[in-house]
Each structure stands twice: as structure tokens, then as C-alpha cells.
Scaffold this active site. Structure first.
Site, mmCIF file in Angstrom:
data_model
loop_
_atom_site.group_PDB
_atom_site.id
_atom_site.type_symbol
_atom_site.label_atom_id
_atom_site.label_comp_id
_atom_site.label_asym_id
_atom_site.label_seq_id
_atom_site.Cartn_x
_atom_site.Cartn_y
_atom_site.Cartn_z
ATOM 1 N N ARG A 118 17.419 12.970 33.830
ATOM 2 C CA ARG A 118 18.423 11.980 33.297
ATOM 3 C C ARG A 118 18.867 12.334 31.857
ATOM 4 O O ARG A 118 17.864 12.536 31.088
ATOM 5 C CB ARG A 118 17.859 10.461 33.470
ATOM 6 C CG ARG A 118 18.906 9.394 33.027
ATOM 7 C CD ARG A 118 17.967 7.983 33.265
ATOM 8 N NE ARG A 118 19.093 6.993 32.879
ATOM 9 C CZ ARG A 118 19.339 6.243 31.412
ATOM 10 N NH1 ARG A 118 18.705 6.890 30.599
ATOM 11 N NH2 ARG A 118 20.252 5.343 31.317
ATOM 12 N N LYS A 143 15.032 10.983 22.976
ATOM 13 C CA LYS A 143 14.456 9.938 22.443
ATOM 14 C C LYS A 143 13.541 10.357 21.399
ATOM 15 O O LYS A 143 13.252 11.290 20.790
ATOM 16 C CB LYS A 143 13.517 9.558 23.828
ATOM 17 C CG LYS A 143 14.084 8.879 24.935
ATOM 18 C CD LYS A 143 13.407 8.468 26.187
ATOM 19 C CE LYS A 143 14.151 7.614 27.082
ATOM 20 N NZ LYS A 143 13.534 7.088 28.237
#
Length: 382
Positions: free
Chosen positions: A363, A329
């Protein structure tokens, strides 16, 4: 023989360390509680309560750090930091039940932290059945997706999360019919080959028809970025006996990064989870089937993300598994300028710290690398 002394690092399994030392069984549980130091931030504690808690903490060998002026009651409320061993907190969680000025609530909160369950660490691999997710190497369609499922299973994924709509900042909305059209062939392949018998499948969607189709195809986890906003999704999950991941997001994928703001991100995310868990339970869901995700990058600045990751252990007080999803991210790019394709090292750093801080489901896009990193972390903690 000359005596030697060295400082120990963090001992995760304190009871095992004491057993290895040869401590008598009766003393192991008592000593293990004295080996774990806990720190709590208490916000807006009434001044009389702060003075009482300070004295109670000191009387048992713990400590309450308070600002100057508390003893003189200069303000009605103060923020404090409570420090002590697990044994100290057990004593205070009982002692403060009988005290006034809101200390009963402090005692009950302490007890919830002391009773947190432990969960084994699991890896959730990510497959995007679309062409616009932020990480191009996670995009797979139909036959490619099935091949990637097999690859992730071989690499050690415990859960495979499949979605057909991008939730990256500013992503365009997609109709429910298009989303279903994208996901249907993958669901059909999973059902036909009974792959759900080999690994847990998670549907990353908040569209009722898509969720229903996936659950009918053998999926057993619903990953909802809208955090149980739609009662129909909760009811579907209950009907199929599926687990439900509640994620926190401020705004929508289209607006969430437009100057996200919180008065207190920890308190606000905590209150959100409390409200949504209550909603799920009211509709028949069991607490053990609920998973929490603080939503890294979903309506948060870099500072918000870091605060949540540093204090992730806090959310364990709900008694639910905690999922972390920071894979590649943009917060990594904000810390050190790095293109998406080169963010694996930063991802591993964030995820390993998150697991140390209480996350049990990771995740990620890179299953093989995470399996290796988590195995090494487990060896270091044993």
C-alpha cells in the site's frame, strides 16, 4: 580448466535453479527442500520438550539452540531457536507429533509454516478524499480523485484504496454522514464509468453506511483499520463477496501513539489475527478472502515496527495474503530525520524488504516508483 567456486546469494526459485543446472526431475523436489534454511523462535518451551527436540533435531542434522541450564532442567520453560532446512522441518513436523510435553503443538505449528501459499505481488495506490491526511499529496476530491484514479491505473496499480477519514496519529474523528458525503461522488463516478472492471477498488473505512455504499458502487475490498471489530462490516463483506483486510491497531487513531506497549508484539499481533480470522470465518467469510495488515505505525513504537517488518514472514502461516503499508510514515523520520515529502527512498527500502519477507500487497502513495522498484526486485530474485 581451473575449478572455481563462488558463494551464491539467496535463490528464490530453487526448483528453477536446479532445472537450469540439468538436475534429474526426480531429485529436484528433494534437493530444493535442502536448499532452504528456516529459523524458528520457540518461546516458553517446556524443559523436557526442549531436551527431546534438541536430540531429535541433532539426529537429522538440524539444530536447536538452547540456553545453558536446559540439560539440568534448572527452569520449567526455556526460549529456543530451531534451525534447519525445509526437509529437516518436514521430518520434525511428523516426528514430534508422537512426543509429549507440548511437542505436538510444535509439530502442528511447523506444518502450518511449511504449507504457506505463495501470492503474486500487487500494488495498492492510496487516495485520500479528505483535507487532513498526513501526506498532503495524497489528498484528492471529486474530479481530482477520478483523475488520480486514471493516473494510478496507467502507472500500474492493481488496487486503489480510497478513504475519506484520516487515520494519522491524533486525527480528529469525523461523523459517518460527513465521511459518506466526501466519498459518495467518487463512488458514483467509479460506478458510472465502470472503472471497477479495470482495477480493484478498496474502501478504507469502518463506517457501515460508507462501506455499503462503496461495495454497491463496485468496490471489492474492505480495508478496515479496526480489524473486524464490527460484525456489520464482516456481514457486508460476505454479502457482497468482497475481500476483507484485517489491520492490527493498539488503541484508536486518537490514542494509539500514547506510549504503545507490548509484552511480546509478535505474539500479541499473532493472537489478534487468530481471533479475528476465527470471527470472520464464523460469520461466513472464506479464509482466501482475508488479508492481514500488521498496522505499521498504528499503536507501535519504532522498535515494534521494526520487529514486525523483520519477522513479517511469520504471519504467512495463516494462509492469508499479507499487506504492508509503511508509505512515508514517521518511522522513517525516527530512523533518519526526514520530512514527509522526502520519505520515498525510505518507503521503498521498507516495502522491498517487506516483500522479501512475505508481503504480497504493498500500500503506497507512489505507484510508478513502486512498480519500477518491484520489477527490479523481481528480476534480482528470478
Amino acid at each position: 580448466m581451473e575449478m572455481k567456486l563462488y558463494r551464491l546469494g539467496n535463490i528464490t526459485d530453487r526448483k528453477a535453479a536446479l532445472e537450469a543446472l540439468g538436475v534429474e526431475s526426480g531429485g529436484i523436489a528433494i534437493m530444493a527442500k535442502k536448499m532452504e534454511l528456516l529459523t524458528f523462535y520457540i518461546k516458553d518451551l517446556k524443559t523436557p520438550a526442549a531436551n527431546i527436540l534438541k536430540q531429535d533435531a541433532l539426529s537429522i542434522g538440524a539444530e536447536l539452540a538452547v540456553p545453558g541450564g536446559v540439560i539440568l532442567c534448572e527452569k520449567p520453560v526455556y526460549d529456543c531457536i530451531l534451525v534447519g532446512t525445509r526437509k529437516h522441518m518436514e521430518i520434525l513436523s511428523r516426528k514430534e507429533l508422537a512426543q509429549p510435553f507440548g511437542l505436538k503443538a510444535v509439530a502442528e505449528a511447523l506444518k502450518s509454516f511449511l504449507d504457506m501459499p505463495a501470492f503474486p505481488t500487487k500494488i495498492m495506490g492510496v487516495i485520500n478524499a479528505n483535507d487532513d491526511s498526513f501526506f498532503s499529496q495524497s489528498r484528492f476530491q471529486e474530479e481530482e480523485a477520478v483523475a488520480q484514479i486514471h493516473r494510478m491505473m496507467e502507472e500500474g496499480a492493481d488496487i486503489i484504496d480510497i478513504g475519506a477519514v484520516s487515520s494519522r496519529p491524533g486525527a480528529e474523528a469525523v461523523s459517518e454522514s460527513v465521511e459518506l458525503e466526501r466519498i459518495r461522488p467518487i463512488c458514483d463516478a467509479i460506478a458510472e464509468s465502470k472503472l471497477y472492471e479495470k482495477v480493484c477498488f478498496s474502501i478504507d473505512s469502518y463506517s457501515p453506511s460508507v462501506v455499503a455504499y462503496a461495495l454497491e458502487s463496485g468496490f471489492s475490498l474492505l480495508n478496515d483499520i479496526t480489524g473486524a471489530a464490527d460484525e456489520r462490516l464482516i456481514e457486508l463483506s460476505v454479502r457482497f463477496g468482497a475481500k476483507y483486510c484485517i489491520m492490527h491497531m493498539q488503541g484508536t487513531p486518537q490514542t494509539m501513539q500514547n506510549d504503545p506497549h507490548y509484552e511480546d508484539v509478535m505474539a500479541e499481533v499473532d493472537a489478534f489475527f487468530a481471533e479475528r480470522i476465527a470471527k470472520c470465518e464464523a460469520l461466513g467469510m472464506k479464509r482466501e478472502d482475508i488479508i492481514l495488515d500488521v498496522g505499521i505505525g498504528f499503536g507501535k513504537s519504532l522498535e515494534h515496527n521494526l520487529i514486525l517488518l523483520k519477522n513479517l514472514k511469520h504471519f504467512g502461516h495463516f494462509g492469508c495474503e499479507v499487506l504492508i503499508g509503511a508509505s512515508r510514515k514517521s518511522m522513517i523520520d525516527k530512523i533518519i530525520s526526514t520530512p514527509t515529502e522526502e520519505r520515498l527512498p525510505g518507503t521503498l527500502a521498507l516495502h522491498l524488504k517487506a516483500v522479501e519477507n512475505g508481503a504480497s500487497i504493498v500500500r503506497c502513495h507512489d505507484v510508478k516508483e513502486h512498480r519500477q522498484a518491484l520489477a527490479v526486485l523481481e528480476a534480482l530474485q528470478s
